[in-house]
Scaffold this motif. Sequence first.
Motif, PDB file in Angstrom:
ATOM      1  N   ALA A 194       0.795  -1.227   0.000  1.00 20.49           N
ATOM      2  CA  ALA A 194       0.000   0.000   0.000  1.00 20.49           C
ATOM      3  C   ALA A 194       0.827   1.277   0.000  1.00 20.49           C
ATOM      4  N   PHE A 220      -4.381  -3.909   7.984  1.00 20.66           N
ATOM      5  CA  PHE A 220      -3.227  -3.084   7.652  1.00 20.66           C
ATOM      6  C   PHE A 220      -2.083  -3.438   8.602  1.00 20.66           C
ATOM      7  N   ARG A 262       2.439   6.487  -1.768  1.00 19.80           N
ATOM      8  CA  ARG A 262       1.173   5.796  -1.594  1.00 19.80           C
ATOM      9  C   ARG A 262       0.745   5.203  -2.922  1.00 19.80           C
ATOM     10  N   VAL A 276      -1.348  -4.361   3.088  1.00 22.34           N
ATOM     11  CA  VAL A 276      -2.763  -4.609   3.332  1.00 22.34           C
ATOM     12  C   VAL A 276      -3.074  -6.054   2.986  1.00 22.34           C
TER      13      VAL A 276
END
Length: 292
Positions: free
Chosen positions: A94, A131, A250, A153
């Motif tokens: 992630a 997470f 990200r 994740v």
Amino acid sequence: MEPASMSHPLGSYVESWQPAPVSDEDTLRPGPAAALSAVLDLPDAAVKPGDPLPPLWHWLYFLAWPAQAELGHDGHPRESRFLPPVPDRQRMFAGGRCRIREPLRLGEPAERVVSLGAVTPKSGRSGELLFVTERREFRQRGRTCLVEEQDIVYRSGRSAVAGHHPDIDHTTLPEAVGPWRIRIQPDERLLFRVSALTANAHRIHYDVPYCRDVEGYPGLVVHGPLLALLMLELVRRESPHRRVGSLSYRLHRPVFAGEHILADGAPTADGAELGIATHRTARHATAEVVFA
């Protein structure tokens, strides 16, 4: 997504998950860095003993090679030291953050200490999400050189793109947003070589039937770490005399093999803002860099 709470089905279970840190060593031999330079056609990247590793290139080192019998159906190890033993999870990379006090140097022994940062259960459109944040501290010559956090994740259910597969257009070029830009069209050969360099056996990068039938993707998935490396390559090319002090990135949406990828970015007052685009969306991934 809903925030984690004590009432979440996994909340009380993961609260007690506290695995001990683990440390390992690597000599940071130049070979892997030279290999990635070749794979990405970067003749001027780090390849000699004593050269500083470009940001995030430490992903080529401290690799784990579990026994074949220890791999799960998806290609990942069945058991992960920092994943609570929750069955039937699909793994996604992630994002993360990295603080670089000084770059690691090729050809010098280094130590890595990995610990669990956090485990947070949430709920999303595709089901339950877990997470997991791993903290990684890298030391060389008795000093802490960089500290990294990676967010992984683990989801139940299929990919969010399942059921409405996007058309994989191999011809349309994305439009640039910032003045810095790198264009690349990763194919199966590139994905195979990146998987080999990073000891990544996840089948979404080389097994098309598995991608479609099990994880719900329309085609082979480009490695998330590769997207991050491409964004950081913009900084190395455009600001070669500035040292990266910290960065964050990200990953928002997957990119698929054969698509034209544009890594683009722009300088800011103290660093740079970066992104990954295709014809489908302007931002599959984003990153921010602050110079030392």
